[in-house]
Design an enzyme around this catalytic site. Sequence first.
Site, mmCIF file in Angstrom:
data_model
loop_
_atom_site.group_PDB
_atom_site.id
_atom_site.type_symbol
_atom_site.label_atom_id
_atom_site.label_comp_id
_atom_site.label_asym_id
_atom_site.label_seq_id
_atom_site.Cartn_x
_atom_site.Cartn_y
_atom_site.Cartn_z
ATOM 1 N N TYR A 65 0.849 -1.201 0.000
ATOM 2 C CA TYR A 65 0.000 0.000 0.000
ATOM 3 C C TYR A 65 0.878 1.242 0.000
ATOM 4 C CZ TYR A 65 -4.995 -0.295 0.026
ATOM 5 O OH TYR A 65 -6.289 -0.391 -0.387
ATOM 6 N N GLU A 67 -0.519 4.874 -0.474
ATOM 7 C CA GLU A 67 -1.303 6.103 -0.733
ATOM 8 C C GLU A 67 -0.439 7.327 -0.465
ATOM 9 O OE1 GLU A 67 -4.971 6.003 1.444
ATOM 10 O OE2 GLU A 67 -5.605 4.186 0.407
ATOM 11 N N ASP A 242 -7.534 14.539 -23.742
ATOM 12 C CA ASP A 242 -7.549 13.108 -23.432
ATOM 13 C C ASP A 242 -6.900 12.401 -24.621
ATOM 14 O OD1 ASP A 242 -8.050 10.471 -23.021
ATOM 15 O OD2 ASP A 242 -10.231 10.664 -22.778
ATOM 16 N N THR A 271 -4.364 6.787 -21.374
ATOM 17 C CA THR A 271 -4.154 5.401 -20.973
ATOM 18 C C THR A 271 -2.725 5.036 -21.358
ATOM 19 O OG1 THR A 271 -4.937 4.656 -23.124
ATOM 20 C CG2 THR A 271 -6.545 4.656 -21.341
ATOM 21 N N LYS A 274 -3.087 1.517 -24.994
ATOM 22 C CA LYS A 274 -3.609 1.483 -26.367
ATOM 23 C C LYS A 274 -2.415 1.643 -27.325
ATOM 24 C CE LYS A 274 -7.792 3.721 -24.624
ATOM 25 N NZ LYS A 274 -8.961 2.889 -24.531
ATOM 26 N N ARG A 280 -2.088 -2.116 -18.765
ATOM 27 C CA ARG A 280 -3.407 -1.479 -18.645
ATOM 28 C C ARG A 280 -3.330 -0.432 -17.530
ATOM 29 N NH1 ARG A 280 -7.918 -2.482 -20.921
ATOM 30 N NH2 ARG A 280 -6.729 -3.868 -22.221
HETATM 31 N N1 PLP Z 1 -10.434 8.048 -22.848
HETATM 32 C C1 PLP Z 1 -10.566 7.618 -24.104
HETATM 33 C C2 PLP Z 1 -10.462 8.606 -25.234
HETATM 34 C C3 PLP Z 1 -10.804 6.268 -24.358
HETATM 35 O O1 PLP Z 1 -10.968 5.849 -25.613
HETATM 36 C C4 PLP Z 1 -10.900 5.376 -23.262
HETATM 37 C C5 PLP Z 1 -11.163 3.928 -23.432
HETATM 38 O O2 PLP Z 1 -11.669 3.407 -24.313
HETATM 39 C C6 PLP Z 1 -10.772 5.879 -21.968
HETATM 40 C C7 PLP Z 1 -10.554 7.225 -21.803
HETATM 41 C C8 PLP Z 1 -10.950 5.003 -20.765
HETATM 42 O O3 PLP Z 1 -9.882 4.126 -20.594
HETATM 43 P P1 PLP Z 1 -10.020 2.887 -19.571
HETATM 44 O O4 PLP Z 1 -10.808 1.863 -20.266
HETATM 45 O O5 PLP Z 1 -8.598 2.493 -19.310
HETATM 46 O O6 PLP Z 1 -10.672 3.410 -18.338
#
Ligand code: PLP
Length: 477
Positions: A65, A67, A242, A271, A274, A280
């Site tokens: 842990y 945090e 994002d 993320t 991808k 992940r």
């Molecule tokens: N943001 C975008 C643009 C995504 O395409 C995705 C997932 O498909 C996410 C956020 C969320 O990612 P996670 O599935 O790891 O929570």
Amino acid sequence: MPTPPTASALYSQILDVVGGVEPRIAEAIRSELTDQRESLKLIASENYASLPVLMAMGTWMSDKYAEGTVGHRFYAGCQNVDTVEAVAAEHARELFGAEYAYVQPHSGIDANLVAYWSILHKRIESPTLDRLGAKTVNDLSESDWEDLRHEFNAQKVMGMSLDAGGHLTHGFRHNISGKMFQQHSYGTHADTGLIDYDALRASAKEFKPLIIVAGYSAYPRRVNFALMREIADEVGATLFVDMAHFAGLVAGKVFTGEENPIPYAHIVASTTHKSLRGPRGGFVLATKEYAESVDKGCPMVLGGPLSHVMAAKALAFAEARTADFQTYAAQVATNAKALAEGLLKRGVNLVSDGTDNHLVLLDVSSFGLTGRQAESALLDSGVVTNRNSVPRDPNGAWYTSGVRIGTPALTSRGFTESDFDVVADLITEVLKNTTPTSTPKGPSKAKYVIADGVADRVKNRAGELLDANPLYPGLEL
Ligand code: PLP
């Protein structure tokens, strides 16, 4: 990345140990490798992490842990987690040229929540505390606290609509972002399929959002982040990017200049799994002015960090700093173009008539199919994709009219342009030979038939491509 010579024996032993506790789990893990090896993985958000990345996750780092943040933990004995987190953050900063990196988020959604909270903290909470002479919310009176809670709830976000390619977390009603904020979305131009920056600017001026979100899950084009920042500045919004989908193309220097979000965004979330090809997970990059707010991710929306995953993120970021990764990233985009051209010349309609990132969005309605039927027929033929809405989709988000296809995973296996031309041929063959089942009410939106022999023929041709580009070559399991 070459497979270490001992990997086969190592994984065999690991699976024996796992199977000794619950054989069905060991079997499922083995079977997943077979499935991944034997199908054409074209899901735009998936990839194959390297064996070192996978190995780093299977350790006792999971048991700690931690945090808090590096050097400032709410648990004793976090020196090794500190090392892991600091190294991962250092690689992330260097890789992306960011002022600050926060590598704790467990997923993309968590990273986005951290980003949203950090903006609320910086723009709403901190100024309120300053104005009231309070150090923390604990110092507020009950009525000031109530006012602040209402103030949070009155904030506005503007992101890309779901059917234009935005993500659930960009203010969609069924996601907490849509419940937390007043939301207004921007879309794409009906003729070109491209973001309509003029319309976006006009509605931002009218809506006056606190946050403009740029980024997407299913938009097949690049975004001009300089222009997005200009619009954000004009309306006093924070620009949140994002980059979950295209982080690999940013890391691999395919998206540079105005297409690189880092110099233009106040805050970037992503993320790691991808196009970036890591474990992940998620992470956040920020300018120095947002760093302190981002660090409040735990305890605001996160619990203890996943230290074993942060270790794997460190490796993935380090891998992404190599020349090999840049070659991969460039090939991802080249392959997507080859795939788009291959589909267009065979008569498949594509949203925006092409791509300049890692994905193409097929509109399958000209084949008389829904996205759901196309997705299933392709799966029956060994081609793994996912259905997706197209802009202004008449079939809604469940059946859809589109199929989203991405190139990162197969590029990691070594596929090149000529392979993707064959992939385009296989996809077209399935679509041309699939027909909806008739029902008394008209054609079904879910059921279909594939002409005899087509699925097997496609599977065999796909198998030849897969055999020529093995997954984890040398790993015998
Ligand atoms: N943001 C975008 C643009 C995504 O395409 C995705 C997932 O498909 C996410 C956020 C969320 O990612 P996670 O599935 O790891 O929570």
